[in-house]
Write a protein that holds these residues in place. Structure first.
Motif, PDB file in Angstrom:
ATOM      1  N   ASP A  90       0.888  -1.141  -0.006  1.00  0.00           N
ATOM      2  CA  ASP A  90      -0.035  -0.063  -0.084  1.00  0.00           C
ATOM      3  C   ASP A  90       0.788   1.149  -0.014  1.00  0.00           C
ATOM      4  O   ASP A  90       0.649   2.126  -0.801  1.00  0.00           O
ATOM      5  CB  ASP A  90      -1.066  -0.006   1.144  1.00  0.00           C
ATOM      6  N   LEU A  91       1.964   1.050   0.876  1.00  0.00           N
ATOM      7  CA  LEU A  91       2.808   2.207   0.898  1.00  0.00           C
ATOM      8  C   LEU A  91       3.537   2.638  -0.368  1.00  0.00           C
ATOM      9  O   LEU A  91       3.439   3.838  -0.934  1.00  0.00           O
ATOM     10  CB  LEU A  91       3.898   2.188   1.936  1.00  0.00           C
ATOM     11  N   ILE A  92       4.063   1.754  -1.114  1.00  0.00           N
ATOM     12  CA  ILE A  92       4.674   1.525  -2.670  1.00  0.00           C
ATOM     13  C   ILE A  92       3.831   2.415  -3.626  1.00  0.00           C
ATOM     14  O   ILE A  92       4.002   3.119  -4.161  1.00  0.00           O
ATOM     15  CB  ILE A  92       5.083   0.381  -2.876  1.00  0.00           C
ATOM     16  N   PHE A  93       2.399   1.732  -3.381  1.00  0.00           N
ATOM     17  CA  PHE A  93       1.439   2.292  -4.364  1.00  0.00           C
ATOM     18  C   PHE A  93       1.171   3.596  -3.866  1.00  0.00           C
ATOM     19  O   PHE A  93       0.726   4.636  -5.057  1.00  0.00           O
ATOM     20  CB  PHE A  93      -0.045   1.579  -4.192  1.00  0.00           C
ATOM     21  N   GLN A  94       1.412   4.357  -2.963  1.00  0.00           N
ATOM     22  CA  GLN A  94       1.089   5.705  -2.430  1.00  0.00           C
ATOM     23  C   GLN A  94       2.315   6.862  -2.928  1.00  0.00           C
ATOM     24  O   GLN A  94       2.026   7.934  -2.919  1.00  0.00           O
ATOM     25  CB  GLN A  94       0.699   5.776  -0.873  1.00  0.00           C
ATOM     26  N   LEU A 143      11.820  14.220  10.465  1.00  0.00           N
ATOM     27  CA  LEU A 143      11.200  13.111   9.673  1.00  0.00           C
ATOM     28  C   LEU A 143      11.980  11.809   9.771  1.00  0.00           C
ATOM     29  O   LEU A 143      10.964  10.779   9.839  1.00  0.00           O
ATOM     30  CB  LEU A 143      10.798  13.566   8.189  1.00  0.00           C
ATOM     31  N   LEU A 144      13.229  11.885   9.992  1.00  0.00           N
ATOM     32  CA  LEU A 144      13.771  10.616   9.807  1.00  0.00           C
ATOM     33  C   LEU A 144      13.816  10.206  11.454  1.00  0.00           C
ATOM     34  O   LEU A 144      13.536   8.683  11.663  1.00  0.00           O
ATOM     35  CB  LEU A 144      15.280  11.042   9.762  1.00  0.00           C
ATOM     36  N   ASP A 145      13.491  10.917  12.284  1.00  0.00           N
ATOM     37  CA  ASP A 145      13.458  10.460  13.716  1.00  0.00           C
ATOM     38  C   ASP A 145      11.957  10.003  14.291  1.00  0.00           C
ATOM     39  O   ASP A 145      11.865   9.415  15.260  1.00  0.00           O
ATOM     40  CB  ASP A 145      14.027  11.385  14.473  1.00  0.00           C
ATOM     41  N   GLU A 146      11.222  10.450  13.295  1.00  0.00           N
ATOM     42  CA  GLU A 146       9.724  10.206  13.908  1.00  0.00           C
ATOM     43  C   GLU A 146       8.688   9.581  12.937  1.00  0.00           C
ATOM     44  O   GLU A 146       9.101   9.736  11.696  1.00  0.00           O
ATOM     45  CB  GLU A 146       9.045  11.383  14.585  1.00  0.00           C
ATOM     46  N   LEU A 203       6.369   5.617   7.606  1.00  0.00           N
ATOM     47  CA  LEU A 203       7.252   5.350   6.828  1.00  0.00           C
ATOM     48  C   LEU A 203       7.097   6.398   5.716  1.00  0.00           C
ATOM     49  O   LEU A 203       8.103   6.432   4.953  1.00  0.00           O
ATOM     50  CB  LEU A 203       7.257   3.778   6.286  1.00  0.00           C
ATOM     51  N   GLU A 204       6.003   6.762   5.457  1.00  0.00           N
ATOM     52  CA  GLU A 204       5.751   8.080   4.819  1.00  0.00           C
ATOM     53  C   GLU A 204       6.967   9.105   4.828  1.00  0.00           C
ATOM     54  O   GLU A 204       7.230   9.408   3.742  1.00  0.00           O
ATOM     55  CB  GLU A 204       4.367   8.481   4.614  1.00  0.00           C
ATOM     56  N   ARG A 261      16.934   2.916   5.696  1.00  0.00           N
ATOM     57  CA  ARG A 261      16.025   2.680   6.772  1.00  0.00           C
ATOM     58  C   ARG A 261      14.605   2.035   5.969  1.00  0.00           C
ATOM     59  O   ARG A 261      14.080   1.157   6.450  1.00  0.00           O
ATOM     60  CB  ARG A 261      15.366   3.686   7.600  1.00  0.00           C
ATOM     61  N   LEU A 262      14.131   2.653   4.799  1.00  0.00           N
ATOM     62  CA  LEU A 262      12.880   2.181   4.250  1.00  0.00           C
ATOM     63  C   LEU A 262      12.966   0.792   3.479  1.00  0.00           C
ATOM     64  O   LEU A 262      12.217   0.098   3.949  1.00  0.00           O
ATOM     65  CB  LEU A 262      12.821   3.250   3.105  1.00  0.00           C
ATOM     66  N   TYR A 263      14.254   0.746   2.975  1.00  0.00           N
ATOM     67  CA  TYR A 263      14.308  -0.517   2.240  1.00  0.00           C
ATOM     68  C   TYR A 263      14.619  -1.623   3.274  1.00  0.00           C
ATOM     69  O   TYR A 263      14.151  -2.789   2.953  1.00  0.00           O
ATOM     70  CB  TYR A 263      15.332  -0.525   1.118  1.00  0.00           C
ATOM     71  N   ASN A 264      15.204  -1.408   4.208  1.00  0.00           N
ATOM     72  CA  ASN A 264      15.569  -2.592   5.317  1.00  0.00           C
ATOM     73  C   ASN A 264      14.095  -2.866   5.930  1.00  0.00           C
ATOM     74  O   ASN A 264      13.881  -4.037   6.004  1.00  0.00           O
ATOM     75  CB  ASN A 264      16.583  -2.141   6.443  1.00  0.00           C
TER      76      ASN A 264
END
Length: 112
Positions: A14-18, A39-42, A45-46, A83-86
């Protein structure tokens, strides 16, 4: 650093679609690093997607102007991407590189 629950495969997809509709960071150069850090710390995933999109597009713009890529943008791009891809790789049961390629291919398909 804190641990958060791994998102489900459905939520990952769903995230990838967004991704195409997730906004870039709206901040001037002076406040951008603060926004990257915040944004990195909180949160969700968006936020990582926002960092990746903003830093990537800012660096593409620089390259188009025959300038060097920005060190700040590049550093935060790499941090957010890692972070995202992991995190998505666990949900999707793929390697980091497979996840990155899956996201790129999926977004390209959505945009075409």
């Amino acid at each position: 650093c804190y641990l958060r629950e791994v998102v489900s495969k459905k939520k990952a997809n769903d995230l990838i679609f967004q991704i195409p509709s997730i906004d870039m960071i709206d901040a001037d150069d002076k406040d951008l690093e603060y926004e990257y850090k915040r944004l990195l710390d909180e949160g969700p995933l968006e936020n990582l997607v926002k960092i990746i999109k903003t830093a990537y597009l800012r660096n593409q713009e620089r390259l188009n102007q025959k300038k060097k890529i920005g060190e700040k943008d590049d550093n935060y791009f790499q941090l957010a991407e890692k972070r995202l891809y992991n995190e998505l790789s666990v949900s999707l049961d793929l390697t980091f590189d497979e996840t990155k390629q899956y996201v790129i291919d999926s977004v390209k398909a959505l945009l075409s």
